[in-house]
Design a protein around this motif. Structure first.
Motif, PDB file in Angstrom:
ATOM      1  N   HIS A   1       0.844  -1.198   0.000  1.00 35.88           N
ATOM      2  CA  HIS A   1       0.000   0.000   0.000  1.00 35.88           C
ATOM      3  C   HIS A   1       0.878   1.246   0.000  1.00 35.88           C
ATOM      4  N   VAL A   2       0.767   2.030  -1.049  1.00 31.32           N
ATOM      5  CA  VAL A   2       1.493   3.296  -1.187  1.00 31.32           C
ATOM      6  C   VAL A   2       0.487   4.439  -1.124  1.00 31.32           C
ATOM      7  N   ALA A   3       0.814   5.467  -0.356  1.00 35.27           N
ATOM      8  CA  ALA A   3      -0.021   6.665  -0.273  1.00 35.27           C
ATOM      9  C   ALA A   3       0.800   7.857  -0.732  1.00 35.27           C
ATOM     10  N   ILE A   4       0.217   8.719  -1.552  1.00 36.55           N
ATOM     11  CA  ILE A   4       0.968   9.824  -2.138  1.00 36.55           C
ATOM     12  C   ILE A   4       0.286  11.163  -1.876  1.00 36.55           C
ATOM     13  N   ILE A   5       1.074  12.122  -1.391  1.00 34.92           N
ATOM     14  CA  ILE A   5       0.631  13.507  -1.249  1.00 34.92           C
ATOM     15  C   ILE A   5       1.093  14.223  -2.512  1.00 34.92           C
ATOM     16  N   GLN A   6       0.150  14.562  -3.368  1.00 39.93           N
ATOM     17  CA  GLN A   6       0.457  15.078  -4.706  1.00 39.93           C
ATOM     18  C   GLN A   6       0.635  16.600  -4.652  1.00 39.93           C
ATOM     19  N   ASP A   7       1.789  17.030  -4.224  1.00 35.47           N
ATOM     20  CA  ASP A   7       2.006  18.456  -4.002  1.00 35.47           C
ATOM     21  C   ASP A   7       2.759  19.083  -5.173  1.00 35.47           C
ATOM     22  N   GLY A   8       2.435  20.344  -5.442  1.00 35.57           N
ATOM     23  CA  GLY A   8       3.198  21.108  -6.417  1.00 35.57           C
ATOM     24  C   GLY A   8       2.508  21.397  -7.735  1.00 35.57           C
TER      25      GLY A   8
ATOM     26  N   THR B   1       5.544  14.729  -2.930  1.00 36.11           N
ATOM     27  CA  THR B   1       6.267  15.462  -3.966  1.00 36.11           C
ATOM     28  C   THR B   1       6.314  16.952  -3.610  1.00 36.11           C
ATOM     29  N   GLY B   2       7.076  17.712  -4.367  1.00 33.41           N
ATOM     30  CA  GLY B   2       7.058  19.165  -4.233  1.00 33.41           C
ATOM     31  C   GLY B   2       8.061  19.759  -3.266  1.00 33.41           C
ATOM     32  N   GLY B   3       8.830  18.918  -2.547  1.00 30.17           N
ATOM     33  CA  GLY B   3       9.919  19.438  -1.719  1.00 30.17           C
ATOM     34  C   GLY B   3       9.635  19.628  -0.244  1.00 30.17           C
ATOM     35  N   ASP B   4       8.368  19.739   0.155  1.00 27.16           N
ATOM     36  CA  ASP B   4       8.057  19.895   1.580  1.00 27.16           C
ATOM     37  C   ASP B   4       8.233  18.564   2.309  1.00 27.16           C
ATOM     38  N   GLU B   5       8.795  18.619   3.512  1.00 26.81           N
ATOM     39  CA  GLU B   5       9.046  17.399   4.277  1.00 26.81           C
ATOM     40  C   GLU B   5       8.095  17.316   5.469  1.00 26.81           C
ATOM     41  N   ARG B   6       6.839  17.059   5.178  1.00 26.69           N
ATOM     42  CA  ARG B   6       5.811  16.877   6.196  1.00 26.69           C
ATOM     43  C   ARG B   6       4.698  16.027   5.603  1.00 26.69           C
ATOM     44  N   THR B   7       3.969  15.335   6.468  1.00 30.36           N
ATOM     45  CA  THR B   7       2.927  14.431   5.975  1.00 30.36           C
ATOM     46  C   THR B   7       1.523  15.026   6.022  1.00 30.36           C
ATOM     47  N   SER B   8       1.395  16.255   6.514  1.00 33.26           N
ATOM     48  CA  SER B   8       0.169  17.042   6.361  1.00 33.26           C
ATOM     49  C   SER B   8      -1.112  16.330   6.785  1.00 33.26           C
ATOM     50  N   ASN B   9      -1.100  15.733   7.993  1.00 34.98           N
ATOM     51  CA  ASN B   9      -2.354  15.224   8.537  1.00 34.98           C
ATOM     52  C   ASN B   9      -2.961  14.122   7.664  1.00 34.98           C
ATOM     53  N   PHE B  10      -2.090  13.357   7.007  1.00 33.51           N
ATOM     54  CA  PHE B  10      -2.540  12.359   6.038  1.00 33.51           C
ATOM     55  C   PHE B  10      -2.490  10.957   6.636  1.00 33.51           C
ATOM     56  N   LEU B  11      -3.638  10.316   6.738  1.00 32.58           N
ATOM     57  CA  LEU B  11      -3.769   8.937   7.174  1.00 32.58           C
ATOM     58  C   LEU B  11      -3.012   8.633   8.473  1.00 32.58           C
ATOM     59  N   PRO B  12      -3.236   9.413   9.535  1.00 33.26           N
ATOM     60  CA  PRO B  12      -2.468   9.209  10.768  1.00 33.26           C
ATOM     61  C   PRO B  12      -2.649   7.826  11.376  1.00 33.26           C
TER      62      PRO B  12
ATOM     63  N   PRO C   1      10.586  16.914  -7.077  1.00 35.36           N
ATOM     64  CA  PRO C   1       9.773  17.212  -8.271  1.00 35.36           C
ATOM     65  C   PRO C   1       8.340  17.572  -7.903  1.00 35.36           C
ATOM     66  N   TYR C   2       7.767  18.550  -8.612  1.00 33.43           N
ATOM     67  CA  TYR C   2       6.349  18.817  -8.465  1.00 33.43           C
ATOM     68  C   TYR C   2       5.581  17.597  -8.978  1.00 33.43           C
ATOM     69  N   TRP C   3       4.333  17.421  -8.528  1.00 29.30           N
ATOM     70  CA  TRP C   3       3.583  16.240  -8.893  1.00 29.30           C
ATOM     71  C   TRP C   3       3.519  16.006 -10.404  1.00 29.30           C
ATOM     72  N   PRO C   4       3.279  17.018 -11.230  1.00 24.52           N
ATOM     73  CA  PRO C   4       3.248  16.749 -12.675  1.00 24.52           C
ATOM     74  C   PRO C   4       4.587  16.247 -13.229  1.00 24.52           C
ATOM     75  N   GLU C   5       5.684  16.467 -12.492  1.00 25.43           N
ATOM     76  CA  GLU C   5       7.011  16.045 -12.939  1.00 25.43           C
ATOM     77  C   GLU C   5       7.425  14.692 -12.358  1.00 25.43           C
ATOM     78  N   PHE C   6       6.619  14.142 -11.472  1.00 21.32           N
ATOM     79  CA  PHE C   6       6.952  12.893 -10.796  1.00 21.32           C
ATOM     80  C   PHE C   6       7.150  11.787 -11.823  1.00 21.32           C
ATOM     81  N   SER C   7       8.245  11.031 -11.679  1.00 21.54           N
ATOM     82  CA  SER C   7       8.607  10.031 -12.675  1.00 21.54           C
ATOM     83  C   SER C   7       8.648   8.633 -12.071  1.00 21.54           C
ATOM     84  N   LYS C   8       8.794   7.664 -12.934  1.00 23.99           N
ATOM     85  CA  LYS C   8       8.912   6.283 -12.468  1.00 23.99           C
ATOM     86  C   LYS C   8      10.167   6.106 -11.625  1.00 23.99           C
TER      87      LYS C   8
END
Length: 310
Positions: free
Chosen positions: A29-36, A206-217, A232-239
């Motif tokens: 299970h992977v969870a992603i904060i799509q920032d940027g 993504t996007g450079g911030d190092e925090r999990t922002s109240n996500f799925l505690p 990378p900003y979310w639109p730039e996120f790569s494999k």
């Protein structure tokens, strides 16, 4: 220095191949904060809506990568409760995109071929009716699928989720419909926003911030999930970025395995010095939870003290 696109592509392919060789599997299970998305749009000189559209295109690619790598569940932080504070001129295009993508995804052939089940997590009732209807449509169209689970966090806030669950438990205990002694992990989980199927193994932001922002505690922090922050900003996120995240997860798991083995061996060694029967009993139980090579190390400890873990 500007690197020619051809050389950049060749480098990325080589690096991707290296990363694939360095990892042995994938988290479930992977969870992603799509920032940027907005910052990407500004960098490109485009409107905010264009940034969100580019981000939506990335989401589709990530789904394919996850399926290829063996990830079984993906949760995307698409819209938080804090996002409602944004100006109306930013919210409406975002709601348009969410509505359109939910319906488009629900009707996509590959979604049904790959048995993707779509679920929304969050206080969906806070969203505009048209988005709620799109959520209902996507969930209904994919409800029977079992190949892959896609959770979309909409109007989601981790603290609100836990607070709501606590309020429900407190009310049921107060009116006598639930005994305080019956409040356990399963009881709390049953009251969360449409709980994910399994705990989170890896959070990516993504996007450079190092925090999990109240996500799925509950499902991430409670499981001590690995966390990978990337610039990378979310639109730039790569494999390559996804593979780097998985490598971080595997490194954390390996570190935990070594620490767990070290503690187990130390315990058996300590007991073997004075309590050989207890050492044999403990080693027998621990042997079932450790890889064969680590269990063999405990056997050596017992043998050196004149005992074996039979």
């Amino acid at each position: 220095m500007n690197v020619p696109a051809r050389l950049r592509t060749a480098f990325e392919r080589a690096y991707e191949g290296l990363l694939r060789r360095e990892i042995s599997g994938a988290p479930k299970h992977v969870a992603i904060i799509q920032d940027g998305n907005r910052r990407y749009a500004r960098k490109q000189g485009e409107d905010t809506a264009e940034g969100y559209q580019a981000g939506a295109d990335t989401t589709e690619r990530v789904l394919d990568w996850c399926a290829e790598l063996g990830v079984e569940e993906l949760t995307l932080y698409a819209f938080s409760t804090e996002n409602f504070e944004r100006p109306e001129e930013q919210l409406q295009p975002l709601f348009d995109l969410l509505e359109g993508k939910l319906r488009e995804f629900a009707d996509a052939d590959r979604v049904h071929e790959q048995e993707v089940r779509v679920r929304a997590l969050g206080d969906v009732g806070m969203l505009p009716e048209r988005v709620r209807e799109a959520v209902d449509y996507a969930e209904a169209r994919t409800v029977g699928h079992e190949g892959f689970t896609l959770n979309i966090a909409l109007a989601y806030g981790g603290r609100n989720e836990l607070l709501g669950a606590v309020h429900e438990v407190a009310e049921d205990v107060a009116d006598g419909s639930l005994a305080a002694s019956d409040v356990d992990v399963a009881e709390v989980e049953s009251r969360l926003y449409r709980s994910p199927v399994r705990d989170v193994d890896l959070i990516i932001r993504t996007g450079g911030d190092e925090r999990t922002s109240n996500f799925l505690p509950w499902h991430a922090n409670g499981n001590e999930a690995a966390v990978f922050f990337c610039t990378p900003y979310w639109p730039e996120f790569s494999k390559v970025d996804l593979l780097r995240g998985i490598r971080t997860y595997e490194a954390r798991e390996e570190s935990w395995r070594r620490a767990r083995t070290k503690r187990a061996v130390a315990l058996v060694r300590s007991l073997a010095a004075t309590e050989t029967e207890a050492a044999r009993a403990v080693a027998g139980r621990l042997r079932e939870t450790l890889p064969s090579g680590d269990a063999a190390e405990m056997e050596e400890v017992l043998e050196s003290s004149g005992e074996t873990a039979d």
